[in-house]
Design a protein around this motif. Sequence first.
Motif: not given
Length: 124
Positions: A29-32, A37-42, A79-82, A85-86
């Motif tokens: 949550r809150n991956y920065r 930032e991404l709110d949620i990664i699931a 969002i796409k860039m983050v 990155h993830f």
Amino acid sequence: MKNHKEFGDYCEEEASLFLIRQGFSILFRNYRTSFGELDIIAEKSGVIHFVEVKAVSRETFEKGIRPEDHVTREKIKRIKMVAQHFLVTYEMSGISNQIDLIAIVTCAKLSKDLISIEYIPQIF
């Protein structure tokens, strides 16, 4: 609710619980990063879901403005860039992934009283 940060945290918690009830595993949550930032990664069924959470009040919704209307082209780009990155950072570049939205409507501005919560897959 005192402020937008507290309200945002509450909506993200409700969204996470909603996803868990739908069979998702919450990874972050809150991956920065320095560029967003991404709110949620699931994860569900081998697919990584990058989930944006947006909320509006009933009054705003009744004016024809939906939560998803608050996601701008610039926000989608970030969002796409983050997300990229993830995937690179966690060596998941080959794994199927998508960008989804949780749309929340509340009784009033900054209210914890939810009217609806909707999962919209592959919105972007």
